[in-house]
Scaffold this motif. Structure first.
Motif, PDB file in Angstrom:
ATOM      1  N   GLY A 196      13.602  44.330-103.746  1.00  0.00           N
ATOM      2  CA  GLY A 196      13.308  45.724-103.462  1.00  0.00           C
ATOM      3  C   GLY A 196      13.433  46.098-102.006  1.00  0.00           C
ATOM      4  N   GLU A 197      14.030  45.201-101.188  1.00  0.00           N
ATOM      5  CA  GLU A 197      14.137  45.490 -99.754  1.00  0.00           C
ATOM      6  C   GLU A 197      15.564  45.465 -99.230  1.00  0.00           C
ATOM      7  OE1 GLU A 197      11.403  43.332 -97.224  1.00  0.00           O
ATOM      8  OE2 GLU A 197      10.086  42.903 -98.917  1.00  0.00           O
ATOM      9  N   LEU A 198      16.501  44.926 -99.989  1.00  0.00           N
ATOM     10  CA  LEU A 198      17.859  44.728 -99.493  1.00  0.00           C
ATOM     11  C   LEU A 198      18.772  45.881 -99.890  1.00  0.00           C
ATOM     12  CD1 LEU A 198      18.193  40.949-100.393  1.00  0.00           C
ATOM     13  CD2 LEU A 198      17.747  41.919 -98.132  1.00  0.00           C
ATOM     14  N   ALA A 199      19.614  46.289 -98.940  1.00  0.00           N
ATOM     15  CA  ALA A 199      20.499  47.422 -99.186  1.00  0.00           C
ATOM     16  C   ALA A 199      21.909  46.994 -99.583  1.00  0.00           C
ATOM     17  CB  ALA A 199      20.570  48.312 -97.944  1.00  0.00           C
ATOM     18  N   ASP A 200      22.341  45.813 -99.130  1.00  0.00           N
ATOM     19  CA  ASP A 200      23.670  45.356 -99.524  1.00  0.00           C
ATOM     20  C   ASP A 200      23.623  43.856 -99.812  1.00  0.00           C
ATOM     21  OD1 ASP A 200      23.578  44.268 -96.988  1.00  0.00           O
ATOM     22  OD2 ASP A 200      25.080  45.585 -96.125  1.00  0.00           O
ATOM     23  N   TYR A 201      24.677  43.127 -99.444  1.00  0.00           N
ATOM     24  CA  TYR A 201      24.756  41.711 -99.791  1.00  0.00           C
ATOM     25  C   TYR A 201      24.815  40.831 -98.540  1.00  0.00           C
ATOM     26  CZ  TYR A 201      25.779  43.309-104.497  1.00  0.00           C
ATOM     27  OH  TYR A 201      25.710  43.907-105.728  1.00  0.00           O
ATOM     28  N   PRO A 202      23.719  40.666 -97.814  1.00  0.00           N
ATOM     29  CA  PRO A 202      23.735  39.820 -96.611  1.00  0.00           C
ATOM     30  C   PRO A 202      23.769  38.346 -96.970  1.00  0.00           C
ATOM     31  CG  PRO A 202      21.533  40.684 -96.986  1.00  0.00           C
ATOM     32  CD  PRO A 202      22.404  41.297 -98.029  1.00  0.00           C
ATOM     33  N   ALA A 203      24.970  37.758 -96.950  1.00  0.00           N
ATOM     34  CA  ALA A 203      25.125  36.357 -97.330  1.00  0.00           C
ATOM     35  C   ALA A 203      25.562  35.478 -96.166  1.00  0.00           C
ATOM     36  CB  ALA A 203      26.134  36.234 -98.462  1.00  0.00           C
ATOM     37  N   THR A 204      26.113  36.063 -95.122  1.00  0.00           N
ATOM     38  CA  THR A 204      26.550  35.273 -93.968  1.00  0.00           C
ATOM     39  C   THR A 204      26.066  35.870 -92.648  1.00  0.00           C
ATOM     40  OG1 THR A 204      28.649  36.494 -93.896  1.00  0.00           O
ATOM     41  CG2 THR A 204      28.619  34.443 -95.138  1.00  0.00           C
ATOM     42  N   GLY A 205      25.894  37.167 -92.588  1.00  0.00           N
ATOM     43  CA  GLY A 205      25.499  37.814 -91.340  1.00  0.00           C
ATOM     44  C   GLY A 205      26.701  38.304 -90.563  1.00  0.00           C
ATOM     45  N   ASP A 206      26.459  39.270 -89.676  1.00  0.00           N
ATOM     46  CA  ASP A 206      27.524  39.820 -88.833  1.00  0.00           C
ATOM     47  C   ASP A 206      27.791  38.934 -87.626  1.00  0.00           C
ATOM     48  OD1 ASP A 206      27.759  42.111 -90.476  1.00  0.00           O
ATOM     49  OD2 ASP A 206      26.020  42.989 -89.497  1.00  0.00           O
ATOM     50  N   HIS A 207      26.715  38.586 -86.911  1.00  0.00           N
ATOM     51  CA  HIS A 207      26.812  37.711 -85.743  1.00  0.00           C
ATOM     52  C   HIS A 207      25.587  36.802 -85.710  1.00  0.00           C
ATOM     53  CE1 HIS A 207      30.034  40.243 -84.195  1.00  0.00           C
ATOM     54  NE2 HIS A 207      29.250  41.294 -84.287  1.00  0.00           N
ATOM     55  N   PHE A 208      25.835  35.492 -85.569  1.00  0.00           N
ATOM     56  CA  PHE A 208      24.768  34.504 -85.373  1.00  0.00           C
ATOM     57  C   PHE A 208      23.704  34.564 -86.482  1.00  0.00           C
ATOM     58  CE2 PHE A 208      26.138  36.167 -81.169  1.00  0.00           C
ATOM     59  CZ  PHE A 208      26.925  35.080 -80.779  1.00  0.00           C
ATOM     60  N   GLY A 209      24.112  34.878 -87.692  1.00  0.00           N
ATOM     61  CA  GLY A 209      23.185  34.899 -88.806  1.00  0.00           C
ATOM     62  C   GLY A 209      22.349  36.153 -88.916  1.00  0.00           C
ATOM     63  N   LEU A 210      22.617  37.162 -88.087  1.00  0.00           N
ATOM     64  CA  LEU A 210      21.926  38.444 -88.191  1.00  0.00           C
ATOM     65  C   LEU A 210      22.839  39.445 -88.897  1.00  0.00           C
ATOM     66  CD1 LEU A 210      20.171  38.858 -84.710  1.00  0.00           C
ATOM     67  CD2 LEU A 210      19.275  37.871 -86.831  1.00  0.00           C
ATOM     68  N   ASP A 211      22.245  40.298 -89.717  1.00  0.00           N
ATOM     69  CA  ASP A 211      23.011  41.232 -90.521  1.00  0.00           C
ATOM     70  C   ASP A 211      22.462  42.638 -90.362  1.00  0.00           C
ATOM     71  OD1 ASP A 211      24.928  41.615 -93.016  1.00  0.00           O
ATOM     72  OD2 ASP A 211      23.068  42.685 -93.478  1.00  0.00           O
ATOM     73  N   ALA A 212      23.353  43.585 -90.072  1.00  0.00           N
ATOM     74  CA  ALA A 212      22.972  45.000 -90.060  1.00  0.00           C
ATOM     75  C   ALA A 212      22.976  45.460 -91.503  1.00  0.00           C
ATOM     76  CB  ALA A 212      23.955  45.816 -89.225  1.00  0.00           C
ATOM     77  N   ASN A 213      21.794  45.514 -92.107  1.00  0.00           N
ATOM     78  CA  ASN A 213      21.658  45.765 -93.532  1.00  0.00           C
ATOM     79  C   ASN A 213      21.481  47.258 -93.772  1.00  0.00           C
ATOM     80  OD1 ASN A 213      19.555  45.314 -96.245  1.00  0.00           O
ATOM     81  ND2 ASN A 213      21.506  44.257 -96.116  1.00  0.00           N
TER      82      ASN A 213
END
Length: 349
Positions: free
Chosen positions: A252-269
């Motif tokens: 109930g908190e995730l907006a998309d599919y963060p599976a690898t991250g954008d940079h260094f394991g962080l994801d702009a969700n």
């Protein structure tokens, strides 16, 4: 004949001289854009956009380095090389001695006819996974390297790519697989090599991805979603991380599919309808910035003084991370704690 040769040489040389002179002028113009920048700390230079114009600001002093101009676009912060486009030229700036490199985009040659290669007979030569049509076979097999060797025809392919993705868990192979269910709808689940469905992973999901940053052979995590055709609010309710034991995180908190991250394991969700956004530590499956609606985070970016592999979480402490925010007719950077906004503030009269 000698005169003709001389004329040809002159004809060929003039464009090169003009291009070289033009490139020199462009370098000087770009250098002028960064005239107020601290050349010893170029990692502090951040772009901001207002409408179709781009300006520059110093992150340490918050002083405007360049008022917004139409001709400039920055595509890569100083990490350590800055890249961008000025007028019709692409450029790179090396912070070492402020070296500017100009790259003139290649112009298409309409006289060249594309070479069409006949690939009609190539598909039979490719060594792809075998599709098995035997009655009763509903599983898959891998080779010694864990690569897909064959799979049952009950699982679908997408653009001729088998939607069967093997992975190893506690010494055994399993696979994320897709198949058609009622009304010819494609759904994903997880199976063992015999085709038995793993508990908690029935074929009810629109997508299943492995969270590679939080996974090892003894603890495999996935991100799942039950129905991506729903509204943004429903999508948020149904997305979650889940492991092979059925443990669930961030449901109930995730907006998309963060599976690898954008940079260094962080994801702009960010939600697809851009209603809420946050920043997620994909490796820890914990929020750096919890989803909110006040600030619209569209991208993550970073600066660094050395070349970094941004797929490695351990390199994060060598970089300065920023969120890139979509504002009202503007785009600008903020720190991860959202305390500093890097866009000029107009003085109230």
């Amino acid at each position: 004949m000698q005169k003709l040769k001389a004329l040809i040489i002159i004809f060929l040389t003039i464009p090169l001289i003009c291009l070289s002179q033009n490139s020199k002028n462009i370098k000087q113009e770009i250098a002028g854009l960064f005239a107020k920048a601290d050349k010893k700390n170029l990692q502090n230079v951040l772009p901001f956009e207002i409408g179709e114009k781009t300006g520059l600001i110093d992150a340490s002093t918050k002083k405007t380095i360049l008022e917004p101009t139409k001709n400039l676009r920055i595509t890569n912060l100083f990490s350590p090389i800055m890249k961008g486009r000025y007028k019709d030229f692409e450029f790179e700036i090396n912070p070492k001695n402020f070296q500017i490199k100009i790259i003139k985009p290649e112009q298409p040659n309409n006289d060249l006819v594309p070479q069409i290669r006949d690939i009609s007979g190539e598909s039979s030569k490719r060594n792809g996974p075998e599709v098995v049509y035997e009655n009763g076979f509903k599983g898959f097999a891998v080779n010694g390297d864990g690569e897909l060797l064959r799979y049952s025809n009950i699982y679908v392919s997408l653009y001729q790519i088998p939607q069967v993705t093997p992975f190893k868990y506690k010494g055994n192979y399993y696979a994320i697989a897709a198949k058609k269910i009622e009304n010819n709808i494609t759904k994903y689940g997880i199976i063992d090599t015999d085709g038995n469905t793993i508990p908690h992973f029935d074929f009810i999901y629109d997508k299943i991805y492995i969270n590679s940053l939080a996974t090892n052979e003894n603890d495999t995590w996935f991100i799942v979603n039950a129905d991506t055709n729903n509204s943004c609010e429903k999508l948020l309710e149904q997305s979650a991380y889940m492991n092979m034991n059925g443990e669930v995180k961030l449901k109930g908190e995730l907006a998309d599919y963060p599976a690898t991250g954008d940079h260094f394991g962080l994801d702009a969700n960010m939600s697809g309808c851009i209603k809420f956004s946050g920043v997620l530590d994909v490796a820890k499956m914990e929020w750096i910035i919890k989803p909110q609606t006040k600030i619209m985070i569209r991208w993550l970016d970073y600066t660094s003084k050395e070349v970094l592999d941004d797929s490695k979480v351990e390199n994060r402490n060598k970089a300065k991370m920023y969120v890139r925010v979509l504002g009202n007719n503007s785009i600008y950077y903020m720190d991860l704690d959202l305390k500093n906004k890097y866009i000029p503030i107009k003085n109230k009269k």
